[in-house]
Design a protein around this motif. Structure first.
Motif, PDB file in Angstrom:
ATOM      1  N   ALA A  74       9.238  -7.335   6.710  1.00 45.91           N
ATOM      2  CA  ALA A  74       7.955  -8.024   6.576  1.00 45.91           C
ATOM      3  C   ALA A  74       7.186  -8.100   7.900  1.00 45.91           C
ATOM      4  CB  ALA A  74       8.167  -9.419   5.996  1.00 45.91           C
ATOM      5  N   PRO A  75       7.848  -8.397   9.032  1.00 44.95           N
ATOM      6  CA  PRO A  75       7.099  -8.435  10.297  1.00 44.95           C
ATOM      7  C   PRO A  75       6.449  -7.094  10.637  1.00 44.95           C
ATOM      8  CG  PRO A  75       9.206  -9.535  10.545  1.00 44.95           C
ATOM      9  CD  PRO A  75       9.244  -8.840   9.221  1.00 44.95           C
ATOM     10  N   SER A  78       3.369  -6.616   8.279  1.00 40.83           N
ATOM     11  CA  SER A  78       2.299  -7.503   8.720  1.00 40.83           C
ATOM     12  C   SER A  78       1.635  -6.974   9.990  1.00 40.83           C
ATOM     13  CB  SER A  78       2.859  -8.909   8.964  1.00 40.83           C
ATOM     14  OG  SER A  78       1.852  -9.776   9.448  1.00 40.83           O
ATOM     15  N   HIS A  82      -2.333  -5.644  10.488  1.00 42.22           N
ATOM     16  CA  HIS A  82      -3.208  -6.198  11.522  1.00 42.22           C
ATOM     17  C   HIS A  82      -3.744  -5.096  12.438  1.00 42.22           C
ATOM     18  CE1 HIS A  82      -1.411 -10.241  10.600  1.00 42.22           C
ATOM     19  NE2 HIS A  82      -2.651 -10.591  10.843  1.00 42.22           N
ATOM     20  N   GLU A 103      -5.304 -13.658   6.227  1.00 43.77           N
ATOM     21  CA  GLU A 103      -3.981 -13.827   6.825  1.00 43.77           C
ATOM     22  C   GLU A 103      -2.945 -14.152   5.754  1.00 43.77           C
ATOM     23  OE1 GLU A 103      -2.800 -13.434   9.895  1.00 43.77           O
ATOM     24  OE2 GLU A 103      -4.735 -12.664  10.555  1.00 43.77           O
ATOM     25  N   ILE A 106      -2.167 -10.955   3.778  1.00 42.99           N
ATOM     26  CA  ILE A 106      -1.318 -10.047   4.550  1.00 42.99           C
ATOM     27  C   ILE A 106       0.132 -10.519   4.513  1.00 42.99           C
ATOM     28  CG2 ILE A 106      -0.751  -9.294   6.899  1.00 42.99           C
ATOM     29  CD1 ILE A 106      -3.722  -9.023   7.439  1.00 42.99           C
ATOM     30  N   ALA A 107       0.330 -11.813   4.706  1.00 43.23           N
ATOM     31  CA  ALA A 107       1.686 -12.368   4.664  1.00 43.23           C
ATOM     32  C   ALA A 107       2.300 -12.192   3.285  1.00 43.23           C
ATOM     33  CB  ALA A 107       1.652 -13.843   5.047  1.00 43.23           C
ATOM     34  N   GLN A 108       1.496 -12.364   2.246  1.00 41.88           N
ATOM     35  CA  GLN A 108       1.996 -12.243   0.880  1.00 41.88           C
ATOM     36  C   GLN A 108       2.379 -10.801   0.564  1.00 41.88           C
ATOM     37  OE1 GLN A 108      -0.774 -13.620  -2.049  1.00 41.88           O
ATOM     38  NE2 GLN A 108       0.738 -13.718  -3.680  1.00 41.88           N
ATOM     39  N   ALA A 110       3.182  -8.419   2.751  1.00 46.52           N
ATOM     40  CA  ALA A 110       4.342  -8.048   3.560  1.00 46.52           C
ATOM     41  C   ALA A 110       5.624  -8.618   2.972  1.00 46.52           C
ATOM     42  CB  ALA A 110       4.151  -8.532   4.995  1.00 46.52           C
ATOM     43  N   ASP A 111       5.573  -9.872   2.557  1.00 49.00           N
ATOM     44  CA  ASP A 111       6.759 -10.503   1.982  1.00 49.00           C
ATOM     45  C   ASP A 111       7.156  -9.831   0.676  1.00 49.00           C
ATOM     46  OD1 ASP A 111       8.706 -12.843   1.662  1.00 49.00           O
ATOM     47  OD2 ASP A 111       7.488 -13.034  -0.151  1.00 49.00           O
ATOM     48  N   SER A 114       8.667  -6.311   1.277  1.00 40.51           N
ATOM     49  CA  SER A 114       9.925  -6.376   2.032  1.00 40.51           C
ATOM     50  C   SER A 114      11.094  -6.759   1.138  1.00 40.51           C
ATOM     51  CB  SER A 114       9.801  -7.387   3.174  1.00 40.51           C
ATOM     52  OG  SER A 114       9.765  -8.721   2.677  1.00 40.51           O
ATOM     53  N   GLN A 156      10.046  -5.842  13.718  1.00 39.15           N
ATOM     54  CA  GLN A 156       8.818  -5.046  13.715  1.00 39.15           C
ATOM     55  C   GLN A 156       9.091  -3.550  13.858  1.00 39.15           C
ATOM     56  OE1 GLN A 156       5.354  -6.296  15.809  1.00 39.15           O
ATOM     57  NE2 GLN A 156       5.819  -8.463  15.649  1.00 39.15           N
TER      58      GLN A 156
END
Length: 221
Positions: A74-75, A78, A82, A103, A106-108, A110-111, A114, A156
């Motif tokens: 996920a990192p 994300s 970005h 934001e 993007i977090a959603q 990525a999670d 992942s 990452q």
């Protein structure tokens, strides 16, 4: 009279089945498939749904020209979104899309990706000699030191195992030419030290790896 009416009805039904039977059967099958699709769609939970988000390029089983997002850390996802939104990583397709995401979105995204099971890449078949050459180059380069055991990625750093061959070659070439930057220019230095043939061999080896064999265990679907 009643017999004649019943006979007429029976004849009409028989003719309907003869001429319209295949269409009626197709209609039934269509409705059945729609019910199955709807059930599967709803089972995926809230947005983003794999069936309607990025599927055209990043299908669940991967694509030779685009990266497989499933089971990527996920990192990493994300960070790349970005970078694409800011223009640090140039992508004509993803840049404009990433710019529209908040934001939270993007977090959603990525999670979500992942936590999906890592796919295989069975569509790419490489020559054994090329794969063996790539394995030696990957081992010599110490790729697992950053990309993790089995090259399944961490933090990452992306998952390389099972990625599409064409995508891997394109990214290695981009690192080599400098059109895609990397933290500390690590990947740029490594890729530029490889010949075009070497980069193809590395990509061939990585594309044939099966992520699940490396012990990757996503948090769940």
């Amino acid at each position: 009279m009643k017999k004649i009416i019943l006979l007429g009805i029976a004849t009409a039904v028989a003719l309907l089945l003869v001429f319209q039977g295949p269409a009626l059967l197709d209609g039934y099958r269509l409705m059945r498939d729609l019910d199955r699709y709807t059930a599967a769609y709803e089972a995926e939970g809230p947005w983003p749904h794999l069936t309607d988000f990025c599927r055209g390029c990043h299908e669940s089983k991967g694509n030779q020209n685009y990266p497989s997002l499933m089971a990527q850390p996920a990192p990493y996802l994300s960070a790349q979104l970005h970078k694409m939104a800011s223009g640090e990583r140039v992508s004509p397709n993803m840049g404009p899309l990433a710019m529209t995401l908040s934001e939270a979105e993007i977090a959603q995204v990525a999670d979500y990706f992942s936590r999906q099971a890592p796919p295989e890449n069975p569509w790419f078949l490489a020559e054994p000699a090329l794969v063996e050459k790539g394995k030696k180059l990957v081992d010599a380069g110490g790729c697992a030191a950053c990309h993790g055991e089995g090259l399944v990625g961490r933090d990452q750093i992306p998952r390389l195992a099972g990625q599409g061959y064409n995508y891997l070659v394109a990214q290695l070439n981009a690192f080599s030419s400098g059109t895609r930057p990397s933290p500390g220019n690590v990947m740029n230095q490594l890729a530029s030290a490889l010949s075009p043939d070497d980069r193809q061999a590395v990509a061939a080896f990585l594309a044939t790896l099966k992520p699940e064999q490396a012990g990757h265990s996503p948090a769940g679907n």
